[in-house]
Scaffold this active site. Sequence first.
Site, PDB file in Angstrom:
ATOM      1  N   LYS A   1       0.826  -1.222   0.000  1.00 13.57           N
ATOM      2  CA  LYS A   1       0.000   0.000   0.000  1.00 13.57           C
ATOM      3  C   LYS A   1       0.856   1.267   0.000  1.00 13.57           C
ATOM      4  CE  LYS A   1      -3.742  -2.252   2.590  1.00 13.57           C
ATOM      5  NZ  LYS A   1      -3.074  -3.474   3.114  1.00 13.57           N
TER       6      LYS A   1
ATOM      7  N   ASP B   1       3.000   7.370  -0.336  1.00  9.93           N
ATOM      8  CA  ASP B   1       3.746   8.623  -0.172  1.00  9.93           C
ATOM      9  C   ASP B   1       3.904   9.355  -1.514  1.00  9.93           C
ATOM     10  OD1 ASP B   1       5.487  10.572   1.036  1.00  9.93           O
ATOM     11  OD2 ASP B   1       5.954   9.059   2.546  1.00  9.93           O
TER      12      ASP B   1
HETATM   13  O1  S5P Z   1      -9.245  -3.000   2.480  1.00  8.19           O
HETATM   14  C1  S5P Z   1      -8.423  -3.858   2.729  1.00  8.19           C
HETATM   15  C2  S5P Z   1      -7.273  -3.990   1.969  1.00  8.19           C
HETATM   16  C3  S5P Z   1      -6.366  -5.003   2.271  1.00  8.19           C
HETATM   17  S1  S5P Z   1      -5.025  -5.210   1.219  1.00  8.19           S
HETATM   18  N1  S5P Z   1      -8.623  -4.720   3.757  1.00  8.19           N
HETATM   19  C4  S5P Z   1      -7.734  -5.716   4.068  1.00  8.19           C
HETATM   20  O2  S5P Z   1      -8.004  -6.481   4.998  1.00  8.19           O
HETATM   21  N2  S5P Z   1      -6.553  -5.846   3.352  1.00  8.19           N
HETATM   22  C5  S5P Z   1      -5.527  -6.892   3.690  1.00  8.19           C
HETATM   23  O3  S5P Z   1      -6.156  -8.156   3.551  1.00  8.19           O
HETATM   24  C6  S5P Z   1      -4.993  -6.840   5.111  1.00  8.19           C
HETATM   25  O4  S5P Z   1      -3.812  -6.081   5.166  1.00  8.19           O
HETATM   26  C7  S5P Z   1      -4.733  -8.308   5.443  1.00  8.19           C
HETATM   27  O5  S5P Z   1      -3.435  -8.682   5.003  1.00  8.19           O
HETATM   28  C8  S5P Z   1      -5.747  -9.048   4.595  1.00  8.19           C
HETATM   29  C9  S5P Z   1      -6.995  -9.441   5.362  1.00  8.19           C
HETATM   30  O6  S5P Z   1      -6.697 -10.344   6.351  1.00  8.19           O
HETATM   31  P1  S5P Z   1      -7.816 -11.157   7.142  1.00  8.19           P
HETATM   32  O7  S5P Z   1      -7.031 -11.882   8.181  1.00  8.19           O
HETATM   33  O8  S5P Z   1      -8.785 -10.172   7.738  1.00  8.19           O
HETATM   34  O9  S5P Z   1      -8.456 -12.070   6.123  1.00  8.19           O
END
Ligand code: S5P
Length: 271
Positions: A92, A95
């Site tokens: 993500k 910057d």
């Molecule tokens: O909006 C988002 C974007 C991302 S990239 N919501 C998220 O949860 N993520 C990523 O997806 C977060 O950084 C994590 O690595 C993964 C979700 O993990 P979980 O354990 O909740 O399935």
Amino acid sequence: ASKSTLPYHIRAASHQHPVAQKLFRIAEQKKSNLIISADFSDTEPSGMCRRTYLLNTLSTHVDIIHDFGEKTVVGLKKLAAKHNFMIFEDRKFVDIGSTVQKQYHGGALRISEWADIVNVSPLGGGGVVEALEQIIFNETFPYRDGRAVLLLAEMTTAGSLATGQYTEQCIDIANQSGAVIGFVATGALGTVNPDLNTSAQEDFIIFTTGVNSYQSGNVLGQQYQTPEAAVKAGSDFIIVGRGIYTSENRVGTAKQYQREGWNAYEARIAS
Ligand code: S5P
């Protein structure tokens, strides 16, 4: 970025970007649109990573690996090549362009060396994508055709600010870029603004986080949908973290998510 009802192999054949082609091809070969978000803090691969026939792509957060180093880089690249999966570093970048170039290329994490895909939050405008393209499309960069970018067009968390006009501008930025192959979003983005339906232009790929079959959310604001709901809503690849790695039977659970994701995809292309 409307919901695609085309099979992955057709999309692979018509897509201009080699990384997108490879994603789709792996999906068909493994019958898997599953991305496992392995949010581990050690270099040593877990048991789950041995069942990589289930895995389309591995999503990483290498800045949480306490012993990150040469061994991590070499190990990740070797595993990915041996078991035919892609690596998505969920960094993500947010910057200004000049700083992001240094965070992507070289630096402590050497992301450009090993991550097929990275994502960007274009809060500061499209310059951040241009900054990454300056590196990726540079003649001296050895991985030119093997690197792609996603835009974080929406977020799964309660109260997310990545909505409406922000999301629409992500689509504009993507349309002006050669490195962007898709979005991290909760579903197809065609519904955000029907005038921006890009199906006639580039075939942007939707990567969906916040996927869990048993939970609807947690105290830190994370919100979930099931694999079936996500794919039905237009997700092309589902990203599952804790739903798999906190399960007692990780392999069995990964298999279950892979099946659910694949069945939902088959239902969508048949519709
Ligand atoms: O909006 C988002 C974007 C991302 S990239 N919501 C998220 O949860 N993520 C990523 O997806 C977060 O950084 C994590 O690595 C993964 C979700 O993990 P979980 O354990 O909740 O399935």
